[in-house]
Scaffold this motif. Structure first.
Motif, short mmCIF file in Angstrom:
data_model
loop_
_atom_site.label_atom_id
_atom_site.label_comp_id
_atom_site.label_asym_id
_atom_site.label_seq_id
_atom_site.Cartn_x
_atom_site.Cartn_y
_atom_site.Cartn_z
N ARG A 264 11.15 -3.38 -1.37
CA ARG A 264 11.27 -3.17 -2.81
C ARG A 264 10.30 -4.05 -3.60
N VAL A 265 10.18 -5.30 -3.18
CA VAL A 265 9.29 -6.24 -3.87
C VAL A 265 7.83 -5.76 -3.78
N LEU A 266 7.44 -5.31 -2.60
CA LEU A 266 6.08 -4.82 -2.39
C LEU A 266 5.81 -3.58 -3.25
N CYS A 267 6.81 -2.71 -3.30
CA CYS A 267 6.73 -1.48 -4.08
C CYS A 267 6.61 -1.79 -5.58
N ASN A 276 -2.07 -0.39 -15.93
CA ASN A 276 -3.15 -0.23 -16.91
C ASN A 276 -4.33 0.58 -16.40
N LEU A 277 -4.14 1.25 -15.28
CA LEU A 277 -5.23 2.06 -14.72
C LEU A 277 -5.03 3.53 -15.10
N PRO A 278 -6.10 4.34 -15.06
CA PRO A 278 -5.95 5.77 -15.38
C PRO A 278 -5.29 6.55 -14.24
N ILE A 279 -4.06 6.14 -13.96
CA ILE A 279 -3.28 6.70 -12.85
C ILE A 279 -1.87 6.90 -13.40
N SER A 280 -1.21 8.01 -13.04
CA SER A 280 0.19 8.12 -13.44
C SER A 280 1.08 8.28 -12.21
N ILE A 281 2.36 8.02 -12.42
CA ILE A 281 3.36 8.11 -11.36
C ILE A 281 4.39 9.14 -11.83
N PRO A 282 4.83 10.07 -10.96
CA PRO A 282 5.81 11.08 -11.39
C PRO A 282 7.06 10.41 -11.95
N ASN A 283 7.77 11.09 -12.87
CA ASN A 283 8.96 10.42 -13.42
C ASN A 283 10.29 10.87 -12.85
N TYR A 284 10.28 11.59 -11.72
CA TYR A 284 11.54 11.81 -11.00
C TYR A 284 11.84 10.56 -10.18
N PRO A 285 13.09 10.40 -9.68
CA PRO A 285 13.43 9.19 -8.90
C PRO A 285 12.58 9.08 -7.63
N LEU A 286 12.09 7.88 -7.38
CA LEU A 286 11.20 7.65 -6.24
C LEU A 286 11.85 6.72 -5.21
N SER A 287 11.41 6.88 -3.97
CA SER A 287 11.80 5.97 -2.90
C SER A 287 10.97 4.69 -3.01
N ASN A 288 11.50 3.59 -2.49
CA ASN A 288 10.71 2.35 -2.46
C ASN A 288 9.66 2.36 -1.36
N SER A 289 9.74 3.35 -0.48
CA SER A 289 8.85 3.35 0.69
C SER A 289 7.42 3.74 0.33
N MET A 290 7.25 4.36 -0.84
CA MET A 290 5.95 5.00 -1.11
C MET A 290 5.80 5.27 -2.59
N THR A 291 4.55 5.20 -3.09
CA THR A 291 4.29 5.59 -4.47
C THR A 291 3.28 6.72 -4.50
N ARG A 328 -0.77 9.26 -1.77
CA ARG A 328 0.48 8.52 -1.65
C ARG A 328 0.21 7.19 -0.95
N ILE A 329 0.79 6.12 -1.51
CA ILE A 329 0.56 4.77 -1.01
C ILE A 329 1.89 4.25 -0.44
N ALA A 330 1.90 3.89 0.85
CA ALA A 330 3.13 3.42 1.47
C ALA A 330 3.34 1.93 1.25
N HIS A 331 4.60 1.53 1.22
CA HIS A 331 4.96 0.11 1.06
C HIS A 331 5.79 -0.39 2.23
N ILE A 332 5.77 0.35 3.33
CA ILE A 332 6.51 -0.11 4.51
C ILE A 332 5.52 -0.57 5.57
N GLY A 333 6.03 -1.33 6.54
CA GLY A 333 5.16 -1.87 7.58
C GLY A 333 4.68 -3.26 7.21
N ASN A 334 3.75 -3.75 8.02
CA ASN A 334 3.30 -5.14 7.90
C ASN A 334 2.27 -5.30 6.78
N LEU A 335 2.70 -5.12 5.54
CA LEU A 335 1.81 -5.21 4.38
C LEU A 335 2.30 -6.33 3.47
N THR A 336 1.37 -6.90 2.71
CA THR A 336 1.71 -8.00 1.81
C THR A 336 1.24 -7.69 0.39
N ILE A 337 1.63 -8.55 -0.53
CA ILE A 337 1.18 -8.43 -1.92
C ILE A 337 -0.34 -8.55 -2.00
#
Ligand SMILES: *Cc1c(COP(=O)(O)O)cnc(C)c1O
Length: 351
Positions: A264-267, A276-291, A328-337
């Motif tokens: 969750r923290v990584l997500c 602040n980037l020219p990127i949007s995220i859908p506004n339906y409920p999302l999983s913490n695993s991926m954006t 889609r960008i995943a937030h699971i696995g051996n990833l850090t901030i």
């Protein structure tokens, strides 16, 4: 190489070490003991008890989805499929190929699954509901409580593909009266691909034991019987089962809450950092695993290829209508901030 993909994922060091070992012979008491230990840990982490039964299948997630539908239902059942993307469509395909009696609740891209949309399906004699709790193709995380209450009210067996929900978002099989949970090694568990697992509630075990499935390899009755002694009917992916045992012990030591918190923290760090980037995220409920991120310009393919070819960074591309705008960008696995920040710096080059 750095994987921001949802499966295979950036694997943990402990998994890489287990993976490097010789795969042992498995019709032994030692391997049976390992499997029985794994099974206890798995049931604990997924929120169920010893009364549930586990099927360890050497197949990808889709194999487990098909096997589950074949074993848990027959022509006398009436199934409702929640279909909000390519994985929902896969359940539809399975139902059609096996000539099941089924109806589809279709969710268009961008639309949120609501109570209102379930209404036309109340009191219509359905006996089972099939859902991919996190529809990985769009990133929508459905409301498990709402689906569970629908199934309780209407007396449906609830089958959940939790392949990218388990170990990513809070998940509890018994709390939500889930009758079958499908998971896969390469996603939430962050292991090698090749192992899929189906956990059946005691009520579903009863139904499965009375079923007459026409399949040699995918007959769950055989798996349930063999698992009494910690074995599988056919040669399993022995190496991945060692990776699984190791991973479940690691998660048990860390505690499931803390594990989920890390995801969750990584997500949250990623979503906050792209505001602040020219990127949007859908506004339906999302999983913490991926954006899922949507670019203003049609550059998704260029971003995917550029990150891969220039930096060895992998993100998930997407098919369908949005293939030029969505990755889609995943937030699971051996990833850090720090990994998040590094990815965002590279993304900026394309924006
Ligand atoms: C990845 C995934 C699957 C299984 O895909 P396979 O390629 O067969 O392993 C099934 N359902 C969901 C929601 C997934 O994310």
């Amino acid at each position: 190489m750095k994987l921001f993909t949802i499966g295979p994922t950036e694997m943990y060091q402990n998994t890489l070490e287990v993976k490097a070992q010789m795969v042992p012979y498995f019709r032994t008491k030692e391997f049976s003991d390992l499997m029985l230990e794994t099974d206890k840990l798995l049931k604990k982490s997924i929120g169920t008890t010893e009364a549930s039964q586990t099927i360890y299948l050497t197949a990808s997630g889709s194999g487990a989805m098909e096997a589950t539908v074949m074993n848990c239902f027959d022509q006398k059942d009436k199934l409702l499929v929640i279909s909000g993307g390519t994985f929902g469509e896969r359940f539809e395909d399975i139902c059609r190929i096996h000539s099941f009696n089924y109806e589809v609740l279709k969710i268009e891209f961008g639309q949120k699954l609501t109570q209102e949309m379930l209404k036309p399906f109340e009191n219509k004699g359905f006996t089972g509901l099939l859902v991919n709790l996190h529809e990985t193709s769009t990133g929508q995380l459905y409301d498990v409580q709402m689906l569970s209450e629908f199934c309780q009210r209407n007396q449906l067996f609830l089958v959940v593909d939790a392949i990218t929900a388990f170990l990513c978002d809070p998940y509890n099989m018994d709390k939500y009266h889930i009758d079958a949970t499908i998971i896969s090694s390469q996603k939430g568990l962050c292991l090698s691909p090749g192992l899929s697992i189906v956990i059946l509630s005691k009520w579903m075990v009863k139904k499965v034991n009375q079923s007459k499935v026409k399949s040699l390899y995918f007959d769950f009755k055989d798996y349930i019987k063999n698992m009494e002694r910690g074995q599988t009917p056919f040669t399993p992916c022995v190496g991945i089962l060692y990776e699984l045992n190791d991973m479940l012990k690691k998660i048990d030591q860390e505690g499931i809450e803390r594990h989920l918190n890390r995801v969750r923290v990584l997500c949250e760090n990623f979503r906050e950092s792209i505001k602040n980037l020219p990127i949007s995220i859908p506004n339906y409920p999302l999983s913490n695993s991926m954006t899922p991120i949507i670019f203003e310009k049609p550059i998704a393919k260029e971003v995917f290829e550029g990150l891969k070819n220039q930096y060895g960074i992998y993100v998930n591309p997407t098919g369908g209508k949005l293939k030029e705008r969505l990755v889609r960008i995943a937030h699971i696995g051996n990833l850090t901030i720090e990994d998040n920040q590094m990815l965002i710096e590279h993304l900026k080059v394309f924006l």
